[in-house]
Design an enzyme around this catalytic site. Structure first.
Site, PDB file in Angstrom:
ATOM      1  N   SER A  96     -30.123 -37.385  -1.991  1.00 59.25           N
ATOM      2  CA  SER A  96     -30.920 -36.808  -3.261  1.00 59.25           C
ATOM      3  C   SER A  96     -31.228 -35.408  -2.975  1.00 59.25           C
ATOM      4  O   SER A  96     -31.869 -34.833  -1.821  1.00 59.25           O
ATOM      5  CB  SER A  96     -32.232 -37.503  -3.446  1.00 59.25           C
ATOM      6  OG  SER A  96     -31.956 -39.141  -3.079  1.00 59.25           O
ATOM      7  N   ASP A 128     -19.861 -30.272   1.085  1.00 57.42           N
ATOM      8  CA  ASP A 128     -19.584 -28.983   1.265  1.00 57.42           C
ATOM      9  C   ASP A 128     -18.248 -28.958   2.295  1.00 57.42           C
ATOM     10  O   ASP A 128     -17.494 -27.900   1.944  1.00 57.42           O
ATOM     11  CB  ASP A 128     -20.850 -28.271   1.714  1.00 57.42           C
ATOM     12  CG  ASP A 128     -21.994 -28.317   0.943  1.00 57.42           C
ATOM     13  OD1 ASP A 128     -21.950 -28.170  -0.309  1.00 57.42           O
ATOM     14  OD2 ASP A 128     -22.948 -28.719   1.502  1.00 57.42           O
ATOM     15  N   HIS A 155     -27.839 -26.863   1.473  1.00 58.24           N
ATOM     16  CA  HIS A 155     -27.136 -27.237   0.593  1.00 58.24           C
ATOM     17  C   HIS A 155     -27.473 -26.890  -0.885  1.00 58.24           C
ATOM     18  O   HIS A 155     -28.039 -27.668  -1.609  1.00 58.24           O
ATOM     19  CB  HIS A 155     -27.268 -28.961   0.738  1.00 58.24           C
ATOM     20  CG  HIS A 155     -25.864 -29.390  -0.336  1.00 58.24           C
ATOM     21  ND1 HIS A 155     -24.898 -29.292  -0.334  1.00 58.24           N
ATOM     22  CD2 HIS A 155     -26.402 -30.224  -1.426  1.00 58.24           C
ATOM     23  CE1 HIS A 155     -24.252 -30.099  -1.535  1.00 58.24           C
ATOM     24  NE2 HIS A 155     -25.457 -30.532  -2.136  1.00 58.24           N
TER      25      HIS A 155
END
Ligand code: NAI
Ligand code: OAA
Length: 298
Positions: A96, A128, A155
């Site tokens: 999340s 990623d 991120h």
């Protein structure tokens, strides 16, 4: 439906059964649960080895991941409290967003509950790496399966830093290629959000990435001594308390950090690393401050 399939069912993907089959070779009696599908959360969590948290709202075009903070922070807090109460030894995979803040929130909640094990809390940044590998393989005409690009930092936006100089197999990139690939990898999530035009974010590729990270965790729990993944974790590799980098996974979670990954960076990567720190620091602090202001329920 087995708990394992119910975990991945969230993502509504065609190859879920393939993923489940891949995981079935693991001897560990692991269960993987999707909270979002579980009605009796506490009961469902007892004895679980790996908990995946993908619950929350996705971005719409024009939003940053941080714009999700106000809703998702509380969702993650509540779910991690349930993990702390019911399966404190589990590996926790936080998907999340904003991951740069939700992982520090999870850490604070676990601390407040007295069960924090930094070796078992992971922000999932696998997507990623999947993107970096894919774009590099395309650009350099390599077989995807052979390519491995470590991605460090965090991120979100510029905090996502692919270490192209450490690509395996060794390949050389022009300065222009480095710039272009780095920006493409950093913006890939936004690219999907815009393409879906309000219908969500990268659900399908995230399912693939989550399955990869879960499988790696299960292999580590099974005693495989050769499991490495990038993840956003508590870290002492930089001056930031959390940082994404390659980690070695074992039965007890993170067995080793790999400091050499941050040595011998290119000049471009060194600069990008320094440039990402203030944003990442602010996101981490925002998560910690949120959790400290809202004590856990006893
Ligand atoms: N770490 C990463 O690389 C990625 C992270 N994400 C993040 O994952 C999250 C979910 O994204 P999607 O699966 O695409 O969204 P989605 O909307 O398809 O699914 C979200 C799920 O969360 C559930 N949910 C919503 N509020 C909840 C609550 N209060 N308690 C429990 N469950 C709740 C919904 O019922 C739904 O099943 C987002 O925050 C998104 O930004 C998405 C892709 C990649
Ligand atoms: O971009 C988003 O909102 C979802 C995400 O984290 C990604 O796709 O990397």
């Amino acid at each position: 439906m087995s708990p394992l399939v119910s975990a991945l069912n969230l993502y509504d993907i065609a190859n879920v059964k393939g993923v489940a089959a891949d995981l079935s070779h693991c001897n560990t009696p692991s269960q993987v649960l999707d909270f979002t599908g579980a009605s009796e959360l506490g009961n469902c969590l007892k004895g679980v080895n790996v908990v995946v948290i993908p619950a929350g709202v996705p971005r719409k075009p024009g939003m940053t991941r941080d714009d999700l903070f106000n809703i998702n922070a509380n969702i993650v807090k509540t779910l991690v409290e349930a993990v702390a109460d019911n399966c404190p030894d589990a590996f926790i995979h936080v998907i999340s967003n904003p991951v740069n803040s939700t992982v520090p929130i999870a850490a604070e909640v676990l601390k407040q509950k007295g069960v924090y094990d930094p070796k078992k809390l992971f922000g999932v940044t696998t997507l990623d790496v999947v993107r970096a590998n894919t774009f590099v393989a395309e650009k350099k005409n390599l077989k995807l399966i052979d390519v491995d690009v470590p991605v460090i930092g965090g991120h979100a936006g510029i905090t996502i830093l692919p270490l192209l100089s450490k690509t395996k197999p060794s390949v050389s990139f022009s300065d222009e290629e480095v710039e272009q690939l780095t920006i493409r990898i950093q913006n890939a999530g936004t690219e999907v959000v815009e393409a879906k035009a309000g219908a969500g974010s990268a659900t399908l590729s995230m399912a693939y990435a989550a399955a990869r990270f879960v499988e790696s965790s299960l292999r580590a729990l099974d005693g495989d001594g050769d499991v490495y993944e990038c993840s956003f974790v508590q870290s002492d590799l930089t001056d930031l308390p959390f940082f994404a980098s390659r980690v070695k996974l074992g039965r007890k979670g993170i067995e080793a950090m790999i400091p050499s990954d941050l040595q011998g960076l290119s000049e471009y990567e060194e600069k990008a690393l320094e440039a990402l720190k203030p944003e990442l620091k602010a996101s981490i602090e925002k998560g910690i401050a949120f959790a400290q202001k809202q004590p856990v329920t006893a």
